[in-house]
Design an enzyme around this catalytic site. Structure first.
Site, PDB file in Angstrom:
ATOM      1  N   ASN A 135       0.868  -1.174   0.000  1.00 45.23           N
ATOM      2  CA  ASN A 135       0.000   0.000   0.000  1.00 45.23           C
ATOM      3  C   ASN A 135       0.904   1.222   0.000  1.00 45.23           C
ATOM      4  O   ASN A 135       1.775   1.343   0.868  1.00 45.23           O
ATOM      5  CB  ASN A 135      -0.891   0.008   1.241  1.00 45.23           C
TER       6      ASN A 135
ATOM      7  N   GLN B  57      -1.872   3.507   2.720  1.00 41.47           N
ATOM      8  CA  GLN B  57      -0.720   3.176   3.558  1.00 41.47           C
ATOM      9  C   GLN B  57      -0.888   3.853   4.908  1.00 41.47           C
ATOM     10  O   GLN B  57      -1.092   5.068   4.981  1.00 41.47           O
ATOM     11  CB  GLN B  57       0.569   3.658   2.879  1.00 41.47           C
TER      12      GLN B  57
ATOM     13  N   HIS C 287       6.735  -1.563   3.561  1.00 45.99           N
ATOM     14  CA  HIS C 287       6.462  -2.948   3.958  1.00 45.99           C
ATOM     15  C   HIS C 287       5.616  -3.622   2.895  1.00 45.99           C
ATOM     16  O   HIS C 287       4.839  -2.986   2.188  1.00 45.99           O
ATOM     17  CB  HIS C 287       5.745  -3.006   5.316  1.00 45.99           C
TER      18      HIS C 287
ATOM     19  N   HIS D 213       2.899  -6.804   2.467  1.00 42.07           N
ATOM     20  CA  HIS D 213       2.039  -7.782   3.142  1.00 42.07           C
ATOM     21  C   HIS D 213       2.124  -9.088   2.350  1.00 42.07           C
ATOM     22  O   HIS D 213       1.868  -9.105   1.141  1.00 42.07           O
ATOM     23  CB  HIS D 213       0.576  -7.323   3.111  1.00 42.07           C
TER      24      HIS D 213
HETATM   25  P1  AMP Z   1      -0.532  -0.525   5.764  1.00 40.76           P
HETATM   26  O1  AMP Z   1      -1.970  -0.170   5.979  1.00 40.76           O
HETATM   27  O2  AMP Z   1      -0.233  -1.123   4.440  1.00 40.76           O
HETATM   28  O3  AMP Z   1       0.367   0.643   6.105  1.00 40.76           O
HETATM   29  O4  AMP Z   1      -0.223  -1.699   6.789  1.00 40.76           O
HETATM   30  C1  AMP Z   1       0.196  -1.516   8.099  1.00 40.76           C
HETATM   31  C2  AMP Z   1       0.024  -2.844   8.771  1.00 40.76           C
HETATM   32  O5  AMP Z   1       0.786  -2.846   9.960  1.00 40.76           O
HETATM   33  C3  AMP Z   1      -1.430  -3.170   9.177  1.00 40.76           C
HETATM   34  O6  AMP Z   1      -1.817  -4.392   8.561  1.00 40.76           O
HETATM   35  C4  AMP Z   1      -1.346  -3.284  10.695  1.00 40.76           C
HETATM   36  O7  AMP Z   1      -2.185  -4.301  11.194  1.00 40.76           O
HETATM   37  C5  AMP Z   1       0.121  -3.606  10.917  1.00 40.76           C
HETATM   38  N1  AMP Z   1       0.657  -3.232  12.200  1.00 40.76           N
HETATM   39  C6  AMP Z   1       0.584  -2.029  12.798  1.00 40.76           C
HETATM   40  N2  AMP Z   1       1.250  -2.037  13.966  1.00 40.76           N
HETATM   41  C7  AMP Z   1       1.784  -3.274  14.091  1.00 40.76           C
HETATM   42  C8  AMP Z   1       2.578  -3.928  15.074  1.00 40.76           C
HETATM   43  N3  AMP Z   1       2.990  -3.284  16.182  1.00 40.76           N
HETATM   44  N4  AMP Z   1       2.926  -5.222  14.884  1.00 40.76           N
HETATM   45  C9  AMP Z   1       2.518  -5.877  13.776  1.00 40.76           C
HETATM   46  N5  AMP Z   1       1.777  -5.325  12.799  1.00 40.76           N
HETATM   47  C10 AMP Z   1       1.400  -4.045  12.961  1.00 40.76           C
END
Ligand code: AMP
Ligand code: ZN
Length: 113
Positions: free
Chosen positions: A86, A93, A99, A101
């Site tokens: 994202n 994002q 990152h 997924h």
């Molecule tokens: P995005 O929306 O692509 O930026 O994805 C961010 C992702 O990070 C989401 O799927 C969240 O669930 C995940 N996330 C946020 N904080 C943490 C954390 N402390 N440990 C693991 N995953 C996290």
């Protein structure tokens, strides 16, 4: 980078369930899994998004991408998987540290929401 949650995870200042780690990348379980298998693959170096990638990051990103199939195999995703990035506001994002997924163990649909 200060105030970046994924930098803190990479530095082990915030706990995570690590799947794979080496000197350049970290793979850990997403806190809110969207499929039976949902891990995040990050470079340890802070890069805000795909939009901020520099030519000098090519080797690092190549390394991360080449690990995808290894992690997928380790997690039992022999039937396939989806790799998602994202980027920015329209891409939804939420964490501003690059990152990917890696999602699997369910049938995905298309188009994505
Ligand atoms: P995005 O929306 O692509 O930026 O994805 C961010 C992702 O990070 C989401 O799927 C969240 O669930 C995940 N996330 C946020 N904080 C943490 C954390 N402390 N440990 C693991 N995953 C996290
Ligand atoms: Zn960061």
């Amino acid at each position: 980078m200060a105030d970046c949650i994924f930098c803190m995870i990479a530095e082990k200042n915030i706990p995570s369930k690590v799947v794979y780690e080496d000197d350049r990348i970290l793979v850990f379980h997403d806190l809110e899994p969207q499929s039976p298998v949902h891990v995040l693959m990050i470079p340890k170096k802070h890069i805000s998004s795909l939009d901020d990638l520099q030519t000098e990051d090519a080797e690092l990103l190549g390394h991360l991408m080449l690990k995808v199939k290894d992690i997928a195999k380790e997690l039992g995703l022999e039937n396939g998987y989806r790799l998602v990035n994202n980027c920015g506001e329209d891409g939804m994002q939420t964490v501003k540290h690059l990152h990917f997924h890696l999602l699997g163990k369910r049938q995905m649909t298309w188009p994505p929401g």
